[in-house]
Design a protein around this motif. Structure first.
Motif, mmCIF file in Angstrom:
data_model
loop_
_atom_site.group_PDB
_atom_site.id
_atom_site.type_symbol
_atom_site.label_atom_id
_atom_site.label_comp_id
_atom_site.label_asym_id
_atom_site.label_seq_id
_atom_site.Cartn_x
_atom_site.Cartn_y
_atom_site.Cartn_z
ATOM 1 N N ILE A 172 14.122 3.783 -7.982
ATOM 2 C CA ILE A 172 14.350 4.781 -6.937
ATOM 3 C C ILE A 172 13.186 4.781 -5.951
ATOM 4 N N GLY A 173 11.973 4.588 -6.466
ATOM 5 C CA GLY A 173 10.789 4.550 -5.617
ATOM 6 C C GLY A 173 10.649 3.256 -4.835
ATOM 7 N N GLY A 174 11.487 2.255 -5.140
ATOM 8 C CA GLY A 174 11.420 0.987 -4.409
ATOM 9 C C GLY A 174 10.265 0.130 -4.867
ATOM 10 N N TYR A 175 10.301 -0.300 -6.126
ATOM 11 C CA TYR A 175 9.197 -1.065 -6.703
ATOM 12 C C TYR A 175 8.858 -2.292 -5.852
ATOM 13 N N GLY A 176 7.579 -2.421 -5.505
ATOM 14 C CA GLY A 176 7.115 -3.597 -4.791
ATOM 15 C C GLY A 176 7.486 -3.652 -3.325
ATOM 16 N N GLY A 177 8.112 -2.609 -2.820
ATOM 17 C CA GLY A 177 8.557 -2.623 -1.434
ATOM 18 C C GLY A 177 7.719 -1.726 -0.548
ATOM 19 N N LEU A 178 8.373 -1.097 0.418
ATOM 20 C CA LEU A 178 7.691 -0.190 1.335
ATOM 21 C C LEU A 178 7.801 1.231 0.813
#
Length: 467
Positions: free
Chosen positions: A416-422
């Protein structure tokens, strides 16, 4: 006078607990000294304690075994892992040490299943239960898995059209299940789940589209409600309706032999958490047994799809209090070295509470505070602790660094937090470590991923430093 943080915890909860103990005035989690992790890896820090995954799987299997023996329930139990809770390979590798099965939600899940098969983590006897609304890529991937010989893949029909889409792609006979569209809890904004087929339509759907189709073998009825498995009148009412549909369908379809009761076991979100898992399982098994015996049909094999229960209690996050801001006479803001929105998004999105405890300085006096994240968003805060309605921590002292831990955060937060992204305000993804034990019980740690760098973020954003 009891003014220490340790006094507050002891007065409020039973402490120590199975997973939480103290080493002098430092917190230990499953006997792992968290301050040693801080000293070695720094903060902000995410961690996964892998043995807890196998522990919870073993506990659930044992509860169901005991209940089936107690109720003389002559069918089997199958534990499935709900992959959407956490797709990481290290999670899968630990979970599938325990002879379990898998539930998928979307197209790329099938690629993960194929990878696990290629690496010997699962095999052709492993059940692959395919849930979710299915369109082209998901249909194609499910069909490929079945066409390549994995006959224990069971697509769960979510809507009337899916049956035709699957038949067009799959060669030969294949197994299917049907998902019941359960009625939602009265407080929901809608009456019936968007997932599945309505109670009243299932038997007719079987008669019209499945019964005389030699290509289809109906094996499973699937039941799940959003509120999870809880001791409420609403849950028991929905379960009874589900059992009635199973019995009616079983009388029309003798080959139907499995009931999937979904997931929804709660996990510990407070030191005051109480839930009688064995009682709930006993009641579920007992109600199914009584209803089937009265209807003179065989009891079904039971499948569950536990996601949060499998991985939730393995995860944690540690932050340092960087600074305290006194904003008015009453409110003190302790600022952490990361962001709640980006690293624990459920605290912001659905007001979820995790266990939060000081990691060090337990023998010092405490104060009431609010916790703030680093983003410039007014919603980036955490301000109430389960059963206490406030946050109390050892008093801020800039000469004595204070660290806090959030526990049982292992489900959903990374995806949900967007692992490894923005991330919001470009707050970097924290370092993530894995904690395991060898055959002698010795703790071993390794870095799964380093903290995100500015180069990582700029690359995602399309910036080229060489221009």
């Amino acid at each position: 006078m009891n003014t220490k943080y340790s006094d507050l915890i002891n007065q409020t909860y039973y402490f120590p607990q199975d997973e939480f103990t103290l080493n002098k005035d430092n917190l230990k989690f499953h006997n792992v000294d968290l301050m040693k992790l801080v000293e070695e890896y720094g903060t902000p820090l995410k961690f996964t304690y892998l043995p807890q995954i196998s522990n919870n799987i073993s506990k659930a299997k044992n509860w169901f075994r005991k209940s089936m023996e107690k109720n003389k329930y002559e069918a089997k139990y199958y534990y499935c892992y709900c992959t959407k809770s956490s797709h990481f390979e290290f999670i899968m590798n630990e979970a599938f040490k325990n002879n379990i099965h898998v539930e998928t939600s979307s197209a790329f899940d099938i690629n993960i299943v194929e990878n696990l098969m290629a690496n010997g983590k699962i095999n052709k006897s492993t059940y692959v239960i395919c849930n979710g609304f299915k369109r082209d890529q998901y249909i194609e991937n499910i069909s490929r898995l079945i066409n390549n010989g994995h006959k224990n893949t069971i697509p769960i029909i979510d809507n009337f059209e899916e049956l035709d889409l699957l038949q067009a792609e799959i060669k030969g006979k294949f197994k299917i299940g049907i998902r019941i569209a359960s009625e939602e809890e009265p407080k929901f904004e809608f009456y019936t789940s968007r997932l599945g087929i309505g109670y009243k339509n299932i038997v007719n759907f079987y008669k019209k589209q499945i019964q005389d189709n030699d290509k289809l073998e109906l094996k499973m009825l699937h039941f799940f409600i959003n509120t999870g498995i809880n001791d409420t009148a609403y849950y028991w009412n929905e379960l009874v309706k589900c059992i009635k549909v199973y019995i009616a369908l079983k009388k029309e379809c003798p080959g139907l032999d499995s009931l999937n009761i979904g997931g929804g076991f709660p996990i510990k979100n407070s030191l005051a958490f109480e839930y009688d898992y064995q009682y709930m399982i006993d009641e579920i098994i007992n109600q199914i047994k009584i209803a089937c015996d009265e209807a003179e049909v065989d009891v079904p094999h039971i499948f569950t799809e536990f996601g949060s229960f499998t991985v939730g209690e393995s995860g944690g996050a540690i932050y340092q209090i960087l600074y305290q801001k006194q904003q008015n006479d009453r409110e003190k803001w302790n600022m952490i070295d990361s962001s709640f929105i980006t690293t624990l998004p459920d605290t912001w999105a659905i007001n979820k509470r995790f266990i939060m405890l000081a990691v060090n300085r337990w023998n010092e006096t405490y104060e009431r505070v609010l916790l703030g994240g680093l983003t410039c968003d007014s919603d980036d805060y955490y301000n109430s602790e389960q059963n206490m309605n406030a946050i109390y921590l050892p008093k801020y002292n800039k000469e004595k660094p204070l660290y806090i831990g959030f526990f049982n955060t292992g489900a959903y937060q990374e995806t949900i937090g967007g692992y490894g992204g923005l991330h919001h305000c470009l707050i970097p993804q924290p370092k993530h470590i894995l904690i395991n034990r060898d055959e002698n019980g010795i703790i071993a740690t390794e870095v799964f991923s380093e903290q995100q760098t500015s180069e990582d973020v700029l690359k995602i954003l399309g910036y080229d430093k060489n221009k």
